[in-house]
Design a protein around this motif. Structure first.
Motif, PDB file in Angstrom:
ATOM      1  N   UNK A  94       0.874  -1.171   0.000  1.00 37.58           N
ATOM      2  CA  UNK A  94       0.000   0.000   0.000  1.00 37.58           C
ATOM      3  C   UNK A  94       0.913   1.223   0.000  1.00 37.58           C
ATOM      4  N   UNK A  95       1.139   1.796  -1.179  1.00 37.89           N
ATOM      5  CA  UNK A  95       2.072   2.919  -1.288  1.00 37.89           C
ATOM      6  C   UNK A  95       1.506   4.029  -2.175  1.00 37.89           C
ATOM      7  N   UNK A  96       0.186   4.075  -2.267  1.00 38.09           N
ATOM      8  CA  UNK A  96      -0.489   5.083  -3.080  1.00 38.09           C
ATOM      9  C   UNK A  96      -1.997   4.939  -2.897  1.00 38.09           C
ATOM     10  N   UNK A  97      -2.753   5.456  -3.846  1.00 38.61           N
ATOM     11  CA  UNK A  97      -4.213   5.346  -3.790  1.00 38.61           C
ATOM     12  C   UNK A  97      -4.611   3.870  -3.676  1.00 38.61           C
ATOM     13  N   UNK A  98      -5.521   3.591  -2.764  1.00 38.44           N
ATOM     14  CA  UNK A  98      -6.004   2.225  -2.561  1.00 38.44           C
ATOM     15  C   UNK A  98      -7.389   2.305  -1.934  1.00 38.44           C
ATOM     16  N   UNK A  99      -8.170   1.248  -2.044  1.00 37.31           N
ATOM     17  CA  UNK A  99      -9.565   1.265  -1.621  1.00 37.31           C
ATOM     18  C   UNK A  99      -9.740   1.739  -0.173  1.00 37.31           C
ATOM     19  N   UNK A 100      -9.109   1.120   0.838  1.00 42.78           N
ATOM     20  CA  UNK A 100      -9.322   1.592   2.216  1.00 42.78           C
ATOM     21  C   UNK A 100      -8.776   2.996   2.455  1.00 42.78           C
ATOM     22  N   UNK A 101      -7.684   3.344   1.777  1.00 41.73           N
ATOM     23  CA  UNK A 101      -7.092   4.675   1.933  1.00 41.73           C
ATOM     24  C   UNK A 101      -8.067   5.742   1.448  1.00 41.73           C
ATOM     25  N   UNK A 102      -8.629   5.531   0.270  1.00 47.39           N
ATOM     26  CA  UNK A 102      -9.587   6.491  -0.278  1.00 47.39           C
ATOM     27  C   UNK A 102     -10.858   6.521   0.571  1.00 47.39           C
ATOM     28  N   UNK A 103     -11.276   5.368   1.049  1.00 43.97           N
ATOM     29  CA  UNK A 103     -12.446   5.319   1.941  1.00 43.97           C
ATOM     30  C   UNK A 103     -12.217   6.205   3.167  1.00 43.97           C
ATOM     31  N   UNK A 104     -11.026   6.121   3.729  1.00 45.65           N
ATOM     32  CA  UNK A 104     -10.734   6.925   4.919  1.00 45.65           C
ATOM     33  C   UNK A 104     -10.685   8.410   4.576  1.00 45.65           C
ATOM     34  N   UNK A 105     -10.110   8.755   3.440  1.00 43.63           N
ATOM     35  CA  UNK A 105     -10.093  10.162   3.023  1.00 43.63           C
ATOM     36  C   UNK A 105     -11.515  10.710   2.940  1.00 43.63           C
ATOM     37  N   UNK A 106     -12.440   9.870   2.513  1.00 46.65           N
ATOM     38  CA  UNK A 106     -13.831  10.317   2.381  1.00 46.65           C
ATOM     39  C   UNK A 106     -14.495  10.523   3.734  1.00 46.65           C
ATOM     40  N   UNK A 107     -13.924  10.004   4.786  1.00 46.92           N
ATOM     41  CA  UNK A 107     -14.469  10.267   6.124  1.00 46.92           C
ATOM     42  C   UNK A 107     -14.124  11.674   6.606  1.00 46.92           C
ATOM     43  N   UNK A 108     -13.183  12.311   5.918  1.00 42.91           N
ATOM     44  CA  UNK A 108     -12.819  13.718   6.197  1.00 42.91           C
ATOM     45  C   UNK A 108     -12.405  13.950   7.649  1.00 42.91           C
ATOM     46  N   UNK A 109     -11.687  13.004   8.220  1.00 43.59           N
ATOM     47  CA  UNK A 109     -11.217  13.157   9.594  1.00 43.59           C
ATOM     48  C   UNK A 109      -9.867  13.870   9.662  1.00 43.59           C
ATOM     49  N   UNK A 110      -9.114  13.839   8.570  1.00 43.73           N
ATOM     50  CA  UNK A 110      -7.814  14.496   8.524  1.00 43.73           C
ATOM     51  C   UNK A 110      -7.988  15.983   8.224  1.00 43.73           C
TER      52      UNK A 110
END
Length: 381
Positions: free
Chosen positions: A126-142
């Motif tokens: 996992x070193x770039x865009x990936x399903x769980x990574x993008x899912x987490x970005x969509x949670x807008x917690x960062x």
């Protein structure tokens, strides 16, 4: 041992190969070379017919426009299919991500299944865009992510097609299948480790490998005119926040016209890109990051002062102070310009950070040490 590395987007797999070979292993890289970057691979699945023939390229683009059928993706799948017979008796397979073949997900799964029958020990990087990574970005917690510009303006959707494709069910199905059929999930930096952990996945965090023998440190001495370099990749322009760098450079150019030289390039092959930035003191890498990606790390190895991700999570991970080994670039052109101004007015700080950067890479990213960590992860009981 024989290792097969599938996919290459940043030179990560090439550096890992160099480390593994130095430790006595046989390594093969399969991939496309990542378009204009032209990273070296041992077996290429680059879509030559679709891209190198002008008539075919025009025809294939017309077909894609009318039918949404991407023949370039199909050509890559066909090329890989005819390579399958070459991949016998390998001890381990690592995929650079779930879309390592850069084809349609249904074709990826078909080809992965055939390959997995040959190689039983497998890992997913996992070193770039990936399903769980993008899912987490969509949670807008960062406080920000590479999708921040898209969240601020949904009309930019076409510029985010690469990360957004992982929201599609077909890509999700591929990732879920790989998660079940790979022994390990490995993350390369905190930009991916944090989301994967937040989404409940068990991962092994292994920093990017950097060839500290091949990449020579370039001491910065007697600095007169400070050279600032910005290399633009149009495909990731908004994801990396390049617009903030451009605005900051305008501020600096007006303020320090006689003290700086600013170099801006666009979409260069990797080797040409490196040869141009070699003369720079400062390199502008990316804004929407918490840790350094591969481009930043290579520049730091040479002793460049890099504006990139260096957030609190990263500082805590490696027990560092702010602006000690690189500059944390925030999505604010005025803050970036202020940090550039400080360095221009205090060139001794550039020399200090340059030396710190190299020492950090040697300590935390040495390619042979990192290769050993991969081996330990792949073959642990």
């Amino acid at each position: 041992m024989k290792i097969l590395l599938l996919g290459e987007y940043s030179r990560l797999h090439n550096s890992l190969k160099e480390g593994l070979v130095a430790l006595g292993h046989e390594v093969t890289i399969v991939g496309c070379g990542d378009k204009f970057k032209k990273f070296p691979v041992d077996y290429s699945i680059y879509a030559r017919i679709c891209n190198n023939n002008k008539t075919a390229n025009f025809l294939f683009k017309s077909i894609r426009k009318v039918s949404n059928l991407d023949l370039e993706k199909i050509e890559k799948a066909i090329r890989f299919y005819f390579l399958l017979s070459e991949f016998n008796k390998y001890d381990h397979l690592q995929l650079i991500n779930s879309d390592a073949l850069e084809t349609y997900p249904i074709l990826s799964r078909f080809l992965y299944k055939k390959l997995f029958k040959k190689i039983k020990s497998r890992s997913l990087l996992i070193c770039g865009d990936e399903v769980p990574v993008v899912d987490y970005w969509f949670q807008n917690e960062l406080k920000y992510s590479v999708l921040t510009p898209y969240f601020q303006d949904k009309s930019l959707e076409k510029h985010f097609q690469f990360p957004l494709k992982y929201r599609k069910e077909s890509y999700r199905k591929t990732f879920e299948w790989l998660n079940k059929n790979c022994k390990q999930l490995i993350t390369s930096d905190l930009d991916y480790e944090i989301p994967m952990q937040k989404m409940g996945f068990s991962t092994t965090f292994i920093p990017n490998p950097i060839n500290t023998d091949k990449i020579v440190f370039q001491p910065l001495e007697n600095i007169t005119k400070i050279v600032i370099f910005l290399g633009i990749n149009r495909l990731s322009y908004l994801k990396k926040g390049i617009n903030y760098f451009e605005k900051a450079l305008e501020i600096v150019r007006k303020k320090y016209a006689d003290k700086v030289e600013i170099i801006v390039t666009e979409n260069l092959p990797y080797d040409e890109y490196i040869s141009i930035y070699n003369k720079a003191h400062i390199l502008l890498d990316q804004v929407f990051a918490y840790d350094q990606g591969y481009n930043a790390l290579e520049a730091m190895t040479k002793g460049k002062v890099v504006f990139t991700g260096a957030e609190t999570d990263f500082l805590n991970q490696y027990q560092l102070q702010e602006d000690e080994i690189c500059i944390n670039a925030l999505p604010d052109e005025n803050k970036i310009a202020a940090k550039l101004s400080y360095l221009i007015e205090h060139p001794e700080k550039i020399i200090e950070i340059s030396e710190n950067a190299r020492n950090f890479i040697e300590k935390e990213h040495d390619y042979k040490v990192i290769a050993g960590k991969y081996l330990g992860c792949w073959f642990k009981e």
